[in-house]
Design a protein around this motif. Structure first.
Motif, short mmCIF file in Angstrom:
data_model
loop_
_atom_site.label_atom_id
_atom_site.label_comp_id
_atom_site.label_asym_id
_atom_site.label_seq_id
_atom_site.Cartn_x
_atom_site.Cartn_y
_atom_site.Cartn_z
N MET A 1 87.08 30.56 21.86
CA MET A 1 86.46 31.38 21.34
C MET A 1 84.84 30.76 21.23
O MET A 1 84.21 32.06 20.62
CB MET A 1 87.15 31.36 19.76
N GLY A 2 84.60 29.98 21.30
CA GLY A 2 83.48 29.06 21.44
C GLY A 2 82.27 30.12 22.62
O GLY A 2 81.43 29.97 22.20
N SER A 3 82.83 30.14 23.60
CA SER A 3 82.04 31.31 25.09
C SER A 3 81.70 32.50 24.61
O SER A 3 82.83 32.89 24.00
CB SER A 3 82.18 30.79 26.26
N LEU A 4 80.47 32.74 24.89
CA LEU A 4 79.99 34.47 24.56
C LEU A 4 80.99 35.04 25.90
O LEU A 4 81.03 34.65 27.34
CB LEU A 4 78.82 34.41 25.22
N SER A 5 81.43 36.55 25.86
CA SER A 5 82.48 37.27 26.25
C SER A 5 81.57 38.31 27.40
O SER A 5 79.91 37.58 26.75
CB SER A 5 83.55 38.06 25.88
N PRO A 6 81.87 38.68 28.44
CA PRO A 6 80.34 39.74 29.73
C PRO A 6 80.17 40.71 27.56
O PRO A 6 78.94 41.04 28.12
CB PRO A 6 81.23 39.95 30.15
N TRP A 7 80.85 41.57 26.72
CA TRP A 7 80.93 41.91 26.22
C TRP A 7 79.42 41.15 25.51
O TRP A 7 78.49 42.11 24.70
CB TRP A 7 81.73 42.80 25.75
N HIS A 8 79.37 40.75 24.84
CA HIS A 8 78.34 39.42 24.07
C HIS A 8 77.19 39.61 24.76
O HIS A 8 76.44 40.50 24.20
CB HIS A 8 78.77 38.08 23.61
N TRP A 9 77.46 39.22 26.02
CA TRP A 9 76.20 38.95 26.98
C TRP A 9 75.53 40.57 27.30
O TRP A 9 74.33 40.87 27.45
CB TRP A 9 76.51 38.11 28.49
N ALA A 10 76.07 41.07 27.61
CA ALA A 10 75.84 42.85 27.47
C ALA A 10 74.57 43.56 26.54
O ALA A 10 73.86 43.91 25.71
CB ALA A 10 76.87 43.56 27.81
N ILE A 11 75.96 43.41 25.29
CA ILE A 11 74.84 44.00 23.90
C ILE A 11 73.47 42.99 23.26
O ILE A 11 72.69 43.67 23.00
CB ILE A 11 76.26 43.11 22.66
N LEU A 12 73.46 41.80 23.79
CA LEU A 12 72.77 40.80 23.67
C LEU A 12 71.00 41.19 24.64
O LEU A 12 69.96 41.38 24.82
CB LEU A 12 72.91 39.02 24.08
N ALA A 13 71.53 41.42 26.55
CA ALA A 13 70.96 42.17 27.11
C ALA A 13 69.65 43.59 25.72
O ALA A 13 68.85 43.49 26.75
CB ALA A 13 71.54 42.31 28.84
N VAL A 14 71.10 44.28 25.89
CA VAL A 14 70.31 45.70 25.75
C VAL A 14 69.76 45.69 23.94
O VAL A 14 68.23 46.03 23.79
CB VAL A 14 71.52 46.88 24.90
N VAL A 15 69.78 44.97 23.22
CA VAL A 15 69.35 44.07 21.92
C VAL A 15 67.37 44.29 22.66
O VAL A 15 66.62 43.90 22.05
CB VAL A 15 70.03 43.41 21.21
N VAL A 16 67.77 42.53 23.62
CA VAL A 16 66.23 42.40 24.23
C VAL A 16 65.53 43.13 24.39
O VAL A 16 64.36 43.24 24.87
CB VAL A 16 66.92 40.89 24.83
N ILE A 17 66.06 44.30 25.50
CA ILE A 17 65.42 45.56 26.27
C ILE A 17 64.86 45.96 25.30
O ILE A 17 63.69 46.44 25.63
CB ILE A 17 66.10 45.88 27.34
N LEU A 18 65.74 45.82 24.59
CA LEU A 18 65.28 47.41 22.75
C LEU A 18 64.28 46.45 21.92
O LEU A 18 63.40 47.78 22.19
CB LEU A 18 66.00 48.00 22.04
N LEU A 19 63.66 45.60 22.54
CA LEU A 19 62.68 44.40 21.62
C LEU A 19 61.99 44.32 22.05
O LEU A 19 60.53 45.23 21.77
CB LEU A 19 63.75 43.32 20.86
N PHE A 20 61.69 44.01 23.37
CA PHE A 20 60.65 43.17 23.77
C PHE A 20 60.49 44.95 24.83
O PHE A 20 58.94 44.93 25.78
CB PHE A 20 60.66 42.64 24.72
#
Length: 87
Positions: A1-20
């Motif tokens: 539960m401590g590591s990020l799943s691929p879905w978490h990484w995908a959501i994080l990438a989308v948020v970063v792309i939308l922000l910057f």
């Protein structure tokens, strides 16, 4: 539960792309890479200078006497004054 799943990484990438924005991300990565290269080269240079300075600190140079030259103030002959004024 401590590591990020691929879905978490995908959501994080989308948020970063939308922000910057997709255009600014490569420029930011390029400037970050340049900064890291400059930082690494400066650190290497400082380490090399530290290694070359170490032997000179262990063997000090012989002391040389300090020679001072006395400079007498010029006589005050301005506007007919015969005595020098203190500075």
């Amino acid at each position: 539960m401590g590591s990020l799943s691929p879905w978490h990484w995908a959501i994080l990438a989308v948020v970063v792309i939308l922000l910057f924005g997709a255009k600014k991300l490569p420029d930011a990565a390029r400037s970050l890479g340049k900064s890291m290269r400059i930082f690494k080269s400066e650190m290497r240079e400082m380490q090399n200078e530290g290694k070359s300075d170490t032997p000179s600190l262990q063997t000090p140079a012989p002391a040389q006497p300090v020679q001072s030259q006395r400079v007498d103030p010029p006589a005050a002959t301005e506007q007919g004054h015969s005595q020098a004024r203190p500075a």
